[in-house]
Design an enzyme around this catalytic site. Structure first.
Site, short mmCIF file in Angstrom:
data_model
loop_
_atom_site.label_atom_id
_atom_site.label_comp_id
_atom_site.label_asym_id
_atom_site.label_seq_id
_atom_site.Cartn_x
_atom_site.Cartn_y
_atom_site.Cartn_z
N ASP A 95 -3.61 -9.22 4.22
CA ASP A 95 -2.28 -8.78 4.67
C ASP A 95 -1.87 -9.67 5.86
O ASP A 95 -2.54 -9.69 6.88
CB ASP A 95 -2.35 -7.30 5.07
CG ASP A 95 -0.98 -6.66 5.20
OD1 ASP A 95 0.00 -7.38 5.44
OD2 ASP A 95 -0.90 -5.42 5.08
N ASP A 106 6.16 -9.74 6.34
CA ASP A 106 4.91 -8.98 6.19
C ASP A 106 4.59 -8.98 4.69
O ASP A 106 5.42 -8.54 3.88
CB ASP A 106 5.16 -7.56 6.73
CG ASP A 106 3.95 -6.66 6.69
OD1 ASP A 106 2.88 -7.09 6.20
OD2 ASP A 106 4.08 -5.50 7.15
N HIS A 167 7.65 -0.01 5.32
CA HIS A 167 8.34 0.24 6.60
C HIS A 167 9.42 -0.78 6.83
O HIS A 167 9.28 -1.94 6.44
CB HIS A 167 7.31 0.17 7.74
CG HIS A 167 6.41 -1.03 7.62
ND1 HIS A 167 6.61 -2.17 8.33
CD2 HIS A 167 5.32 -1.28 6.84
CE1 HIS A 167 5.69 -3.07 8.01
NE2 HIS A 167 4.90 -2.56 7.09
N HIS A 175 7.41 -1.38 12.78
CA HIS A 175 7.76 -0.14 12.08
C HIS A 175 9.06 0.38 12.68
O HIS A 175 9.05 1.03 13.72
CB HIS A 175 6.64 0.90 12.18
CG HIS A 175 5.44 0.50 11.37
ND1 HIS A 175 5.21 1.00 10.11
CD2 HIS A 175 4.46 -0.38 11.62
CE1 HIS A 175 4.10 0.43 9.62
NE2 HIS A 175 3.63 -0.40 10.52
N GLU A 201 5.07 -1.77 0.25
CA GLU A 201 3.64 -2.02 0.01
C GLU A 201 2.93 -0.88 -0.71
O GLU A 201 2.29 -0.05 -0.06
CB GLU A 201 2.93 -2.38 1.31
CG GLU A 201 3.17 -1.48 2.49
CD GLU A 201 2.47 -2.00 3.76
OE1 GLU A 201 1.37 -2.56 3.67
OE2 GLU A 201 3.07 -1.84 4.84
N GLU A 295 2.24 -6.42 -1.31
CA GLU A 295 3.35 -6.22 -0.38
C GLU A 295 4.26 -7.43 -0.31
O GLU A 295 3.79 -8.57 -0.28
CB GLU A 295 2.79 -5.94 1.03
CG GLU A 295 3.86 -5.78 2.10
CD GLU A 295 3.29 -5.45 3.47
OE1 GLU A 295 2.14 -5.81 3.75
OE2 GLU A 295 4.02 -4.83 4.26
CO CO Z 1 3.34 -3.92 6.10
#
Ligand code: CO
Length: 317
Positions: A95, A106, A167, A175, A201, A295
């Site tokens: 990640d 992300d 998020h 977030h 994700e 993700e």
């Molecule tokens: Co994330």
């Protein structure tokens, strides 16, 4: 006239460029990094490699590379002395976060080391992400997206992880208020708007479908609300200021602190004890099930969304 209005209201092109550039770099670091995940390779060397790619492309990590194996769903990064290596059969989630000037991308993928036992578990989270991205648009019910994620994953015979979510992102904020669930949820009243930047994700597991907190992840964040007034330790005060200057409000690795302080281990422990830092726990599947994750980050458009973190050879969804 309509066009002019649209221009005035839409996200600044310069900001959008930064989001897409960060996405391109995160995707590159993710895909090059995954190539290094091989039997016998060390976690530390893969983490350092991915982060060095982000830096060499003139971006910064938005958080430490998370390398979560098997029943660890998320939140682990190796320490400088970590000697763990990838083993045959490991199911590895990589990640990656990159940012340019605070504008974050992300993205994550799951790979299996030298075996092909969990390919349908990986397919489950991959397909769930595809469906979620197809649904994403202004005003869509996030609960409906969660419902689709759950349906997709259960159609493969697995469970979504119900207490992990995607998020929304904001400048220097990982977030930012919207949560994208992996299951339907009645608590989600907020809806996405044009120009919202959202990391989606889905997580799939052959376990129970929940994560619990485990040992420390070696990932920390400065506690935003904690006032420094009344803090008598001058050294801790200076150190927390240094951390905030260096990492802003984003998570950071213990690994990154050795260049900041001569006695990083003691300092970070002390700052955590004083509640100036939060140490994230590892997130472990409750029944020790295997976990897959996929993700992407998207920007919501008038009719749908655009992916910022698409890989070079990845098909457009
Ligand atoms: Co994330």
């Amino acid at each position: 006239m309509k066009l002019m209005l649209w221009c005035l209201n839409s996200m600044d092109e310069e900001i959008k460029d930064k989001y897409f550039k960060a996405g391109e770099i995160a995707a590159l670091a993710r895909d090059k990094g995954v190539e290094k995940v091989k039997k016998g390779a060390s976690l530390l060397e893969v983490a350092n490699y991915i982060e060095s790619l982000i830096y060499s492309n003139n971006a910064k990590p938005a958080f430490p590379v998370n390398i979560a194996r098997n029943h660890i769903a998320a939140h682990f990064t190796p320490n400088p002395k970590n000697t763990q290596v990838f083993k045959k059969g490991d199911l590895v989630k990589i990640d990656v976060g990159a940012h340019i000037d605070g504008y974050i991308a992300d993205t994550a993928v799951t790979v299996e080391v030298d075996t092909d036992v969990h390919s349908s578990l990986c397919d489950a989270s991959n397909e769930a992400l595809k469906h979620a991205i197809k649904m994403m648009k202004p005003g869509v019910s996030l609960s409906k997206i969660g419902e689709t994620v759950e349906k997709t994953i259960t159609s493969y015979g697995f469970k979504p992880i119900e207490n992990l979510t995607g998020h929304s992102l904001n400048r220097f904020v990982l977030h930012a208020g919207l949560s994208i669930p992996n299951v339907p949820s009645i608590n989600l009243l907020k809806k996405p708007h044009v120009d919202d930047v959202i990391a989606i994700e889905p997580f799939a597991t052959d376990g129970y479908g929940r994560v619990i907190s485990g040992k420390g992840s070696n990932i920390y964040i400065a506690q935003a609300s904690k006032s420094l007034r009344g803090l008598r330790e001058k050294r801790s005060k200076l150190q927390i200021k240094r951390i905030k200057k260096e990492f802003n409000s984003l998570p950071f690795a213990f690994r990154w602190c050795e260049k900041l302080f001569s006695n990083a281990e003691v300092s970070i422990q002390r700052l955590t004890y004083l509640n100036l830092l939060h140490h994230f726990p590892q997130l472990i599947e409750q029944n020790n099930g295997m976990v897959s994750q996929k993700e992407h980050t998207v920007i919501v458009t008038e009719n749908g969304c655009e992916i910022t973190t698409l890989g070079k050879n990845e098909e457009v969804i």
